[in-house]
Design a protein around this motif. Structure first.
Motif, PDB file in Angstrom:
ATOM      1  N   THR A 283      34.556  41.632  43.909  1.00  0.00           N
ATOM      2  CA  THR A 283      35.986  41.678  44.220  1.00  0.00           C
ATOM      3  C   THR A 283      36.775  40.766  43.291  1.00  0.00           C
ATOM      4  OG1 THR A 283      35.528  42.148  46.549  1.00  0.00           O
ATOM      5  CG2 THR A 283      37.712  41.288  46.005  1.00  0.00           C
ATOM      6  N   VAL A 284      36.254  39.557  43.076  1.00  0.00           N
ATOM      7  CA  VAL A 284      36.929  38.623  42.180  1.00  0.00           C
ATOM      8  C   VAL A 284      36.986  39.181  40.764  1.00  0.00           C
ATOM      9  CG1 VAL A 284      36.873  36.310  41.169  1.00  0.00           C
ATOM     10  CG2 VAL A 284      36.281  36.625  43.579  1.00  0.00           C
ATOM     11  N   GLY A 285      35.897  39.831  40.327  1.00  0.00           N
ATOM     12  CA  GLY A 285      35.860  40.429  38.994  1.00  0.00           C
ATOM     13  C   GLY A 285      36.915  41.508  38.825  1.00  0.00           C
ATOM     14  N   LYS A 286      37.120  42.324  39.877  1.00  0.00           N
ATOM     15  CA  LYS A 286      38.136  43.373  39.814  1.00  0.00           C
ATOM     16  C   LYS A 286      39.539  42.777  39.756  1.00  0.00           C
ATOM     17  CE  LYS A 286      35.445  46.970  42.171  1.00  0.00           C
ATOM     18  NZ  LYS A 286      35.332  47.833  43.377  1.00  0.00           N
ATOM     19  N   LEU A 287      39.756  41.696  40.519  1.00  0.00           N
ATOM     20  CA  LEU A 287      41.062  41.033  40.487  1.00  0.00           C
ATOM     21  C   LEU A 287      41.323  40.424  39.106  1.00  0.00           C
ATOM     22  CD1 LEU A 287      41.015  39.274  43.987  1.00  0.00           C
ATOM     23  CD2 LEU A 287      42.424  41.222  43.305  1.00  0.00           C
ATOM     24  N   LYS A 288      40.271  39.848  38.522  1.00  0.00           N
ATOM     25  CA  LYS A 288      40.411  39.265  37.186  1.00  0.00           C
ATOM     26  C   LYS A 288      40.725  40.357  36.161  1.00  0.00           C
ATOM     27  CE  LYS A 288      38.012  36.662  33.617  1.00  0.00           C
ATOM     28  NZ  LYS A 288      36.715  36.147  33.138  1.00  0.00           N
ATOM     29  N   GLU A 289      40.047  41.489  36.288  1.00  0.00           N
ATOM     30  CA  GLU A 289      40.296  42.605  35.370  1.00  0.00           C
ATOM     31  C   GLU A 289      41.732  43.105  35.489  1.00  0.00           C
ATOM     32  OE1 GLU A 289      38.558  47.114  34.442  1.00  0.00           O
ATOM     33  OE2 GLU A 289      37.541  45.792  35.858  1.00  0.00           O
ATOM     34  N   LEU A 290      42.249  43.162  36.714  1.00  0.00           N
ATOM     35  CA  LEU A 290      43.630  43.584  36.934  1.00  0.00           C
ATOM     36  C   LEU A 290      44.606  42.599  36.290  1.00  0.00           C
ATOM     37  CD1 LEU A 290      45.581  45.561  38.312  1.00  0.00           C
ATOM     38  CD2 LEU A 290      45.448  44.128  40.362  1.00  0.00           C
ATOM     39  N   ALA A 291      44.312  41.306  36.411  1.00  0.00           N
ATOM     40  CA  ALA A 291      45.170  40.287  35.797  1.00  0.00           C
ATOM     41  C   ALA A 291      45.130  40.398  34.275  1.00  0.00           C
ATOM     42  CB  ALA A 291      44.730  38.897  36.242  1.00  0.00           C
ATOM     43  N   GLU A 292      43.948  40.694  33.709  1.00  0.00           N
ATOM     44  CA  GLU A 292      43.818  40.855  32.258  1.00  0.00           C
ATOM     45  C   GLU A 292      44.650  42.036  31.773  1.00  0.00           C
ATOM     46  OE1 GLU A 292      39.614  41.213  31.897  1.00  0.00           O
ATOM     47  OE2 GLU A 292      39.285  39.066  31.501  1.00  0.00           O
ATOM     48  N   GLN A 293      44.608  43.142  32.521  1.00  0.00           N
ATOM     49  CA  GLN A 293      45.407  44.313  32.155  1.00  0.00           C
ATOM     50  C   GLN A 293      46.905  43.983  32.216  1.00  0.00           C
ATOM     51  OE1 GLN A 293      44.112  47.349  34.863  1.00  0.00           O
ATOM     52  NE2 GLN A 293      42.119  47.639  33.864  1.00  0.00           N
TER      53      GLN A 293
END
Length: 213
Positions: A53-63
């Motif tokens: 879940t944290v990885g997906k949130l980080k990916e969203l922030a990167e985008q």
């Protein structure tokens, strides 16, 4: 005359786009970068069940950060390129805020080789000073001076009549103004006398080195 008015209007719109781009870069871009660091720090210590879940949130922030950078690049296709754009934007602020601003431009200020980032810092500093006048002063009139003595520095002053307050302290707005000017090789001075309040900013033009990502 109509052509000149059209050119000035187009320039003012472009200047506003550039300033918005810098504002996005300074606020949203920096906050997203900080958020990415926090996500990564949390991911390293998170329970195994939470890491996805944290990885997906980080990916969203990167985008979001990449989209922000693309927006900034599109806004900054042209720089303000000097004092003229700054004055145009201050004139617009004058009309919108029903203030009377008296300008003085001396010692080659129009020819000063200001970068877009320096021009933006000057505009924001003057804007903040004028906003403070509207909030804390009984007058809605100010004197704004620009000069570039010797061509090695650029100096601006915002002066207004004020009643002296011996308990005066710099607030968040003035501190943010000082930090913004320091980022582009500048300094800020506050001169609070009995009957006037003066904000003076100075930016080095020679051998100034800035970075822009």
């Amino acid at each position: 005359m109509k052509r000149q008015l059209l050119v000035e209007e187009q320039q003012a719109r472009q200047d506003e786009r550039m300033l918005i781009g810098h504002e996005i870069h300074d606020s949203v871009g920096h906050k997203l970068t900080a958020l990415l660091f926090q996500f990564e720090a949390f991911r390293l210590t998170a329970a195994e069940k939470d890491k996805e879940t944290v990885g997906k949130l980080k990916e969203l922030a990167e985008q979001s950060l990449e989209e922000t950078r693309q927006a900034v690049r599109s806004f900054k296709q042209r720089e303000v390129g000097g004092l003229q754009g700054v004055i145009q934007l201050i004139r617009k602020l004058e009309i919108e805020s029903f203030m009377k601003i008296n300008f003085s431009v001396r010692h080659g200020a129009f020819a000063a080789p200001l970068t877009g980032e320096q021009s933006f810092a000057i505009y924001r500093a003057v804007q903040e000073a004028l906003t403070n006048i509207m909030k804390h002063s009984s007058t809605r009139e100010a004197q704004v001076n620009f000069e570039s003595p010797g061509g090695s520095i650029f100096r601006f002053e915002v002066i207004n009549a004020a009643t002296h307050d011996r308990y005066f302290q710099e607030g968040y707005g003035l501190k943010a103004m000082r930090e913004r000017l320091e980022k582009v090789g500048g300094t800020l001075e506050i001169d609070y006398e009995t009957h006037r309040f003066l904000v003076r900013g100075t930016i080095r033009l020679a051998d100034w080195g800035g970075s822009d990502d």
